[in-house]
Design an enzyme around this catalytic site. Structure first.
Site, PDB file in Angstrom:
ATOM      1  N   GLU A 165       0.848  -1.188   0.000  1.00  0.00           N
ATOM      2  CA  GLU A 165       0.000   0.000   0.000  1.00  0.00           C
ATOM      3  C   GLU A 165       0.890   1.246   0.000  1.00  0.00           C
ATOM      4  OE1 GLU A 165      -2.967   2.448   3.024  1.00  0.00           O
ATOM      5  OE2 GLU A 165      -2.997   0.255   3.092  1.00  0.00           O
ATOM      6  N   GLU A 177      -2.576  11.340   3.063  1.00  0.00           N
ATOM      7  CA  GLU A 177      -3.628  11.120   4.040  1.00  0.00           C
ATOM      8  C   GLU A 177      -3.701  12.358   4.936  1.00  0.00           C
ATOM      9  OE1 GLU A 177      -4.465   6.865   5.540  1.00  0.00           O
ATOM     10  OE2 GLU A 177      -2.277   7.002   5.425  1.00  0.00           O
TER      11      GLU A 177
END
Length: 923
Positions: A801, A806
């Site tokens: 990932e 974020e």
């Protein structure tokens, strides 16, 4: 008891005895027409606070208390009003009722020397009209509360006296005292007194007496004078307004409301000075001289709005405080009209005077107020919602509307004629036919028919209000106002203050004192705005843009398109100007700055263009000027202005659009916006070749040849339900993708949002992946730009990932980069990553990117590299990034990270803007 007769000391009243006995009941009734707060009379005793009634129990045996008045304890608390129109310090039965019965229980049979009652009012609520009954409770038939309408004598009561202090002629206002006594020293020994009270005026719903005090005096009771309900004030505050060259002197007193003194001097006094002589001129009469001395007093305890008695006007300070920018001045104008009408004069000068109906008295006052003094407010307008109540005698505004219709369609001089007749006591309904050609009922029918036609025409016109034409829709225009306040909030608040209202498709700042600045919920950068406005005489407002929450006031951040009535507004900055920074050129015809506005009360059209290249101000099709935000010229003007002390002024290129609630009434309609697509960063990048992109240029749902949807509850204990192909949560408009997170019930969830991915549509191994985005914000939000590996047989985290970006709403200025692999992941607490501070990433677009190579991955925000993850050469557990990955764009709510400090439900809806997504390979 022995046989009684009656002695009356009251030339103006009829007071009689209705019971048989031998002694003599003496009833003394007095009236002070010019009364003070001490309640002193020549013959009648003054109120006491040491009488037997002070400990008695008072109840209502029949009837209803008027909620505008005081409770029953006002009758035996030993306190008296300090002015003639002080409802809160009096007890009275409900307006429109026939009165009622008061029961006073002394607790035990008591010798009664006197029963004294007191009242005070400037009009028909001053006189007293009642029958006094008494009982010792010994009769077998005794019932403390006789049935409504029944004769109390049938329930064991004895009639003591019947009181009627109504003047036979002339005005009824004043201060009244009634004292009932017996020549033998006591009236009798009773436990119960029943006051059967009637209203004093059959034609006036406001004819129930303002009873200030009831005293029951027993032999030997000490005499202690009643105290004023409100202690006399300290510093006397009076302003004298001279009008018409000193002919008229109006005294305005604010002693009890010193906070209103400044408003009186600046706002009310000029209106009184101008309009009192105007009213006198409008309402003449043969041989009539209008009062030259008038007083206006603001009362701290008065309830309601205002009242007039002769030349004295009483104003409820509490109500006026809330209406200083609304109806306050108009309410005083209404009362000044009553002073000039002076219809009570007829009862003093004409023994055959007819009574002028209340609807006409108030209708004339409201006609002058709403249609001559403040027509721009449309305060007496009749719409579809209240046309059912449209009848000539509907009173106040409704009657004012009827009179205005008669003036405009039948006889422009009818108000003067009717007023003169009413003042002389010779008004009759036949005058309507004489002057207007039809009787009242026929006029009423014609008026209502015209109203219905007008309402139908306005309804048809309203169909075009707040609507977009097909051409406008195709051109990208959107409505900011659709007839409701949805999509707006007050600056610095989550809600909307009551001064902002909507009516018939119009947004109205009806009460600037309780309005504040109204902001869009959305923030806008570059746009074209169209808006219609209508402003009251002397009004001042504005349209601000790029307003942020960082300062205490909207104008401290947002430049403003001034709105005002150029004729009467006090501000030297005129309508359409950008404060004092920019103004239009001089008009050769006037020698003054160009002015394209229409008079107060008429609709004007504004066009405001805000773009990086140029900003323009237009009014009614006339361009005023243009400027460039942030240019040397703009900055130089700011540096020489008051805004030099405001570091946040015009610094943001993104913010709310705000409508100012400042001074006077202003209305808005047809508020439309078209976003201006700024030039996107070029897709060309030196050393790289563009492989794939979505520029989000086609409005509608996302392109399903490039993206698929995740659906349901997916991961991380998040609270949102990801929806599929639902425009409310994911759509393309105005050149960008919008992922909207909402607080709503949907599929057993409390929140909805969207997550789209390129899985099985497009996947990449190595290259530069970049997304230009503006983030949502607020506690509970968790937007992300990330990639997952398509590694057959390997689940997360073994598949790999890459978190390009974020952000969590509880720490909103931090942008995070993270890597998750089998060896390095957040479950184990070993994940690799870094973070960078970006101020307010929800205000501006930023480019979030990675450059992915076989031996490392670099992470960037706006070309600034802040993290690198190296290939350690330790196999898939550390480096699964030698397999293709697909891209994911999502906005989560709550969950294991985003929800660590809860969710703030007040932030929704939140929008995540993505300008484009691009993938490059190295040349």
């Amino acid at each position: 008891m022995r046989l009684r007769s009656i002695l009356v000391v009251a030339a103006f009243a009829t007071i009689m005895l209705a019971a048989a006995s031998q002694a003599e009941v003496k009833v003394t009734a007095e009236r002070n027409e010019s009364a003070g707060p001490d309640f002193k009379f020549k013959n009648a005793p003054s109120p006491s606070r040491s009488d037997a009634a002070g400990k008695a129990k008072l109840t209502i045996a029949d009837g209803r208390r008027d909620r505008n008045g005081g409770d029953l304890d006002k009758l035996n608390d030993g306190k008296i009003p300090t002015e003639d129109d002080q409802p809160a310090e009096n007890f009275f039965f409900a307006a429109g009722s026939e009165g009622g019965r008061l029961l006073l229980d002394l607790g035990a049979p008591t010798e009664i020397k006197q029963v004294n009652t007191y009242s005070w009012h400037p009009n028909t609520r001053g006189p007293q009209l009642y029958k006094l009954y008494a009982a010792d409770a010994k009769a077998d038939s005794f019932k403390p509360r006789p049935a409504p309408g029944a004769d109390p004598a049938t329930s064991g009561y004895t009639l003591i006296a019947a009181v009627d202090t109504r003047p036979k002629q002339g005005a009824a206002g004043g201060q009244y005292a009634v004292s009932i006594a017996d020549s033998d020293g006591i009236i009798g020994k009773y436990q119960y007194l029943l006051f059967d009270v009637s209203r004093t005026e059959a034609d006036d719903p406001f004819g129930n007496t303002f009873f200030s005090e009831i005293d029951v005096v027993a032999p030997g009771d000490p005499v202690v004078a009643a105290a004023p309900a409100i202690e006399p004030p300290g510093e006397i505050r009076r302003d004298i307004v001279e009008a018409d060259g000193g002919k008229y002197r109006i005294t305005i007193e604010t002693t009890e409301a010193p906070d209103l003194t400044e408003w009186v001097r600046k706002e009310l006094a000029p209106v009184v000075k101008q309009w009192y002589p105007k009213i006198v001129e409008m309402l003449p009469g043969d041989g009539y001289e209008a009062p030259t001395r008038v007083t206006i007093t603001f009362s701290a305890s008065m309830r309601g709005v205002a009242a007039t008695g002769g030349t004295r006007i009483r104003c409820a300070a509490r109500w006026f405080r809330g209406q200083l920018q609304g109806e306050a001045k108009g309410a005083v104008v209404h009362e000044l009209i009553h002073v000039v009408q002076n219809y009570g004069r007829a009862r003093r000068t004409n023994p055959n005077a007819t009574r002028t109906p209340g609807w006409l008295v108030e209708g004339i006052a409201d006609y002058i107020r709403w249609f001559l003094y403040e027509p721009h407010t449309r305060g007496a307008e009749i719409t579809q919602r209240n046309i059912a109540r449209a009848r000539y005698d509907g009173n106040y505004r409704i009657s004012g509307n009827f009179i205005n219709w008669v003036v405009e369609t039948r006889d422009r001089d009818i108000v003067r004629k009717l007023n003169a007749a009413a003042r002389e006591g010779r008004y009759n309904e036949g005058m309507w036919k004489e002057y207007a050609g039809d009787g009242l009922e026929q006029l009423n029918t014609a008026w209502k028919a015209d109203l219905q036609k007008k309402i139908a025409a306005e309804a048809a016109a309203a169909e075009t209000l707040n609507r977009l034409t097909e051409a406008e829709q195709k051109a990208g225009w959107k409505l900011l106002f659709t007839g409701t306040l949805d999509g707006w909030h007050n600056f610095g608040r989550d809600d909307i203050r009551p001064g902002w209202q909507t009516k018939d498709g119009i947004l109205i700042c009806a009460d600037p004192r309780n309005a504040g600045d109204l902001c869009t919920n959305e923030k806008y950068d570059w746009f074209e705005l169209k808006i219609d406005y209508n402003i009251s005489a002397g009004g001042n407002s504005g349209i601000m843009y790029h307003v942020t929450d960082e300062a205490r006031a909207a104008w401290a951040t947002g430049p403003e398109f001034q709105l005002e009535d150029n004729k009467e507004a006090a501000d030297p900055v005129r309508c359409g100007w950008l404060y004092a920074l920019y103004q239009p050129p001089t008009d050769a015809n006037t020698g003054k700055p160009l002015d394209a506005t229409k008079p107060a009360g008429q609709w004007n059209h504004i066009r405001l263009l805000i773009s990086p290249e140029k900003c323009e101000h237009w009014i009614n099709g006339v361009k005023y000027f243009d400027y460039v935000l942030g240019s040397d010229d703009f900055n130089d003007r700011v540096a020489k202005s008051k805004f030099r002390r405001m570091p946040l002024f015009a610094k943001s290129n993104l913010g709310y659009i705000a409508l100012q609630g400042d001074h006077g009434r202003v209305s808005f309609r047809n508020i439309k916006i078209r976003l201006i697509k700024t030039t996107k960063p070029s897709a060309k990048r030196e050393g790289w070749e563009l492989l794939w992109s979505d520029e989000f240029d086609t409005d509608g749902l996302v392109d399903e040849t490039k993206w698929s949807y995740e659906q349901g509850f997916i991961r991380n204990r998040e609270k949102q339900y990801y929806t599929r192909a639902r425009a409310e949560n994911a759509r393309v408009e105005n050149g960008m993708l919008i992922i909207e997170s909402r607080k709503e019930k949907y599929e057993n969830a409390d929140y909805t949002s969207a997550s789209i991915r390129t899985r099985r549509k497009a996947e990449w191994l190595y290259g530069r992946i970049e997304v230009r985005a503006k983030l949502p914000t607020g506690r509970g939000m968790w937007p992300a730009i990330w990639m997952l590996g398509n590694n057959p047989g390997r689940r997360w985290p073994a598949c790999g990932e890459i978190d390009i970006m974020e952000n969590v709403g509880f720490d909103p200025n931090l942008i995070h980069a993270n890597i998750h692999t089998e060896a390095y992941n957040h479950v184990k607490g070993t994940n690799k990553g870094s973070r960078i501070t970006i101020e307010r990433p929800w205000d501006d677009f930023h480019i979030y990117a990675i450059e992915w190579y076989p031996d490392h991955i670099d992470f960037f925000v706006d070309e600034q590299k802040y993290f690198t993850f190296e290939n350690e050469g330790a196999g898939n557990a550390v480096w699964p990034f030698d397999k293709p990955h697909y891209l994911i764009l999502n906005a989560a709510i709550g969950g294991s990270w985003g929800g660590q400090k809860g969710i703030d439900d007040s932030i929704f809806p939140q929008k995540y803007y993505i300008d484009y997504a691009r993938v490059y390979k190295k040349r």
